[in-house]
Design a protein around this motif. Structure first.
Motif, PDB file in Angstrom:
ATOM      1  N   VAL A   1     -21.405 -51.897-116.572  1.00  0.00           N
ATOM      2  CA  VAL A   1     -22.843 -51.739-116.357  1.00  0.00           C
ATOM      3  C   VAL A   1     -23.390 -52.962-115.636  1.00  0.00           C
ATOM      4  O   VAL A   1     -24.112 -52.844-114.642  1.00  0.00           O
ATOM      5  N   MET A   2     -23.037 -54.152-116.111  1.00  0.00           N
ATOM      6  CA  MET A   2     -23.536 -55.373-115.482  1.00  0.00           C
ATOM      7  C   MET A   2     -23.063 -55.479-114.031  1.00  0.00           C
ATOM      8  O   MET A   2     -23.836 -55.842-113.143  1.00  0.00           O
ATOM      9  N   PHE A   3     -21.804 -55.140-113.775  1.00  0.00           N
ATOM     10  CA  PHE A   3     -21.270 -55.179-112.417  1.00  0.00           C
ATOM     11  C   PHE A   3     -22.093 -54.287-111.491  1.00  0.00           C
ATOM     12  O   PHE A   3     -22.472 -54.696-110.393  1.00  0.00           O
ATOM     13  N   MET A   4     -22.367 -53.064-111.925  1.00  0.00           N
ATOM     14  CA  MET A   4     -23.107 -52.128-111.078  1.00  0.00           C
ATOM     15  C   MET A   4     -24.583 -52.526-110.920  1.00  0.00           C
ATOM     16  O   MET A   4     -25.157 -52.340-109.846  1.00  0.00           O
ATOM     17  N   VAL A   5     -25.186 -53.064-111.962  1.00  0.00           N
ATOM     18  CA  VAL A   5     -26.576 -53.525-111.844  1.00  0.00           C
ATOM     19  C   VAL A   5     -26.643 -54.631-110.795  1.00  0.00           C
ATOM     20  O   VAL A   5     -27.524 -54.619-109.919  1.00  0.00           O
ATOM     21  N   LYS A   6     -25.709 -55.565-110.842  1.00  0.00           N
ATOM     22  CA  LYS A   6     -25.679 -56.649-109.846  1.00  0.00           C
ATOM     23  C   LYS A   6     -25.430 -56.089-108.446  1.00  0.00           C
ATOM     24  O   LYS A   6     -25.963 -56.599-107.467  1.00  0.00           O
ATOM     25  N   ARG A   7     -24.638 -55.042-108.370  1.00  0.00           N
ATOM     26  CA  ARG A   7     -24.327 -54.419-107.074  1.00  0.00           C
ATOM     27  C   ARG A   7     -25.550 -53.679-106.516  1.00  0.00           C
ATOM     28  O   ARG A   7     -25.835 -53.748-105.326  1.00  0.00           O
ATOM     29  N   LEU A   8     -26.259 -52.970-107.401  1.00  0.00           N
ATOM     30  CA  LEU A   8     -27.430 -52.201-106.968  1.00  0.00           C
ATOM     31  C   LEU A   8     -28.659 -53.079-106.735  1.00  0.00           C
ATOM     32  O   LEU A   8     -29.538 -52.729-105.946  1.00  0.00           O
ATOM     33  N   LEU A   9     -28.722 -54.204-107.448  1.00  0.00           N
ATOM     34  CA  LEU A   9     -29.864 -55.125-107.335  1.00  0.00           C
ATOM     35  C   LEU A   9     -29.335 -56.531-107.038  1.00  0.00           C
ATOM     36  O   LEU A   9     -29.425 -57.431-107.876  1.00  0.00           O
ATOM     37  N   PRO A  10     -28.810 -56.763-105.834  1.00  0.00           N
ATOM     38  CA  PRO A  10     -28.154 -58.039-105.543  1.00  0.00           C
ATOM     39  C   PRO A  10     -29.074 -59.264-105.645  1.00  0.00           C
ATOM     40  O   PRO A  10     -28.602 -60.361-105.895  1.00  0.00           O
ATOM     41  N   ARG A  11     -30.366 -59.076-105.512  1.00  0.00           N
ATOM     42  CA  ARG A  11     -31.293 -60.202-105.603  1.00  0.00           C
ATOM     43  C   ARG A  11     -31.596 -60.605-107.049  1.00  0.00           C
ATOM     44  O   ARG A  11     -32.277 -61.586-107.283  1.00  0.00           O
ATOM     45  N   ALA A  12     -31.063 -59.850-108.011  1.00  0.00           N
ATOM     46  CA  ALA A  12     -31.324 -60.145-109.417  1.00  0.00           C
ATOM     47  C   ALA A  12     -30.654 -61.432-109.877  1.00  0.00           C
ATOM     48  O   ALA A  12     -31.123 -62.078-110.804  1.00  0.00           O
ATOM     49  N   GLY A  13     -29.548 -61.814-109.249  1.00  0.00           N
ATOM     50  CA  GLY A  13     -28.857 -63.037-109.649  1.00  0.00           C
ATOM     51  C   GLY A  13     -28.183 -62.892-111.000  1.00  0.00           C
ATOM     52  O   GLY A  13     -27.839 -61.794-111.428  1.00  0.00           O
ATOM     53  N   GLU A  14     -28.020 -64.018-111.681  1.00  0.00           N
ATOM     54  CA  GLU A  14     -27.357 -64.019-112.977  1.00  0.00           C
ATOM     55  C   GLU A  14     -28.276 -63.463-114.057  1.00  0.00           C
ATOM     56  O   GLU A  14     -29.493 -63.617-113.990  1.00  0.00           O
ATOM     57  N   MET A  15     -27.664 -62.829-115.048  1.00  0.00           N
ATOM     58  CA  MET A  15     -28.450 -62.253-116.138  1.00  0.00           C
ATOM     59  C   MET A  15     -27.584 -62.103-117.377  1.00  0.00           C
ATOM     60  O   MET A  15     -26.368 -62.061-117.281  1.00  0.00           O
ATOM     61  N   LYS A  16     -28.241 -62.017-118.522  1.00  0.00           N
ATOM     62  CA  LYS A  16     -27.552 -61.762-119.778  1.00  0.00           C
ATOM     63  C   LYS A  16     -27.352 -60.253-119.920  1.00  0.00           C
ATOM     64  O   LYS A  16     -28.026 -59.472-119.259  1.00  0.00           O
ATOM     65  N   GLU A  17     -26.439 -59.862-120.811  1.00  0.00           N
ATOM     66  CA  GLU A  17     -26.130 -58.438-121.011  1.00  0.00           C
ATOM     67  C   GLU A  17     -27.362 -57.618-121.353  1.00  0.00           C
ATOM     68  O   GLU A  17     -27.518 -56.501-120.860  1.00  0.00           O
ATOM     69  N   ASP A  18     -28.234 -58.156-122.211  1.00  0.00           N
ATOM     70  CA  ASP A  18     -29.425 -57.406-122.621  1.00  0.00           C
ATOM     71  C   ASP A  18     -30.343 -57.140-121.433  1.00  0.00           C
ATOM     72  O   ASP A  18     -30.920 -56.061-121.315  1.00  0.00           O
ATOM     73  N   ALA A  19     -30.481 -58.112-120.533  1.00  0.00           N
ATOM     74  CA  ALA A  19     -31.302 -57.926-119.341  1.00  0.00           C
ATOM     75  C   ALA A  19     -30.645 -56.923-118.391  1.00  0.00           C
ATOM     76  O   ALA A  19     -31.327 -56.086-117.796  1.00  0.00           O
ATOM     77  N   ALA A  20     -29.321 -56.985-118.264  1.00  0.00           N
ATOM     78  CA  ALA A  20     -28.604 -56.024-117.418  1.00  0.00           C
ATOM     79  C   ALA A  20     -28.790 -54.608-117.949  1.00  0.00           C
ATOM     80  O   ALA A  20     -29.017 -53.667-117.180  1.00  0.00           O
ATOM     81  N   ASP A  21     -28.721 -54.452-119.270  1.00  0.00           N
ATOM     82  CA  ASP A  21     -28.931 -53.130-119.869  1.00  0.00           C
ATOM     83  C   ASP A  21     -30.351 -52.636-119.623  1.00  0.00           C
ATOM     84  O   ASP A  21     -30.574 -51.444-119.379  1.00  0.00           O
TER      85      ASP A  21
END
Length: 167
Positions: free
Chosen positions: A126-146
């Motif tokens: 999930v985190m990998f795909m969130v970063k892929r879909l929203l590349p400007r999001a940068g680093e995030m914790k699991e709860d934020a990725a969810d």
């Protein structure tokens, strides 16, 4: 001209509640903000719920979303944990409702399916795909990725009426 819709996603939890805001213009999604609300586990339950409520209220005021999506509580083998998680979810939903936001509820499986392509994805996927879909999001914790995953799911599945009312 295509309207831009701002969506707040929430991943409720008693210790850590993730939140994420995305904007949708047509089929394009853009990251706005994300974070984690962490309440002191040593506080009484009412104070913890008030902390979640207050933080979600402030996030909604600050980011002015048009709609929200929240993850449903997964009923697991421990009914006491599910009940407590449901209380955190209720505090977040009450804050969203009082901010006059339409709130869509999504099962964890549906969120994973929307973002990863399979309802059985793990948190790493999930985190990998969130970063892929929203590349400007940068680093995030699991709860934020969810929470961002929930916002992405909401962007894909919010009823058209909700989107029209928000625009």
């Amino acid at each position: 001209m295509t309207a831009t819709i701002r969506i707040l996603g929430v991943d409720p939890g008693l210790r850590h509640t993730g939140w994420g805001v995305v904007e949708q213009t047509g089929a394009r999604l853009a990251h706005v903000a994300h974070g984690v609300i962490s309440v002191d586990p040593g506080l009484e339950m009412a104070a913890r719920l008030a902390g979640i409520f207050t933080a979600i209220t402030e996030i909604a005021r600050l980011h002015a979303p048009h709609a929200a999506g929240i993850e449903e509580t997964l009923v697991n083998a421990n009914p006491r944990s599910a009940l407590k998680l449901g209380q955190a979810r209720g505090a977040a939903m009450a804050a969203l409702s009082l901010a006059s936001l339409p709130v869509a509820e999504f099962a964890p499986r549906k969120i994973k399916l929307s973002v990863v392509g399979t309802g059985t994805a793990d948190k790493t996927q999930v985190m990998f795909m969130v970063k892929r879909l929203l590349p400007r999001a940068g680093e995030m914790k699991e709860d934020a990725a969810d929470a961002l995953a929930c916002a992405i799911c909401a962007a894909h599945h919010l009823p058209l009426e909700m989107k029209r009312g928000a625009a």
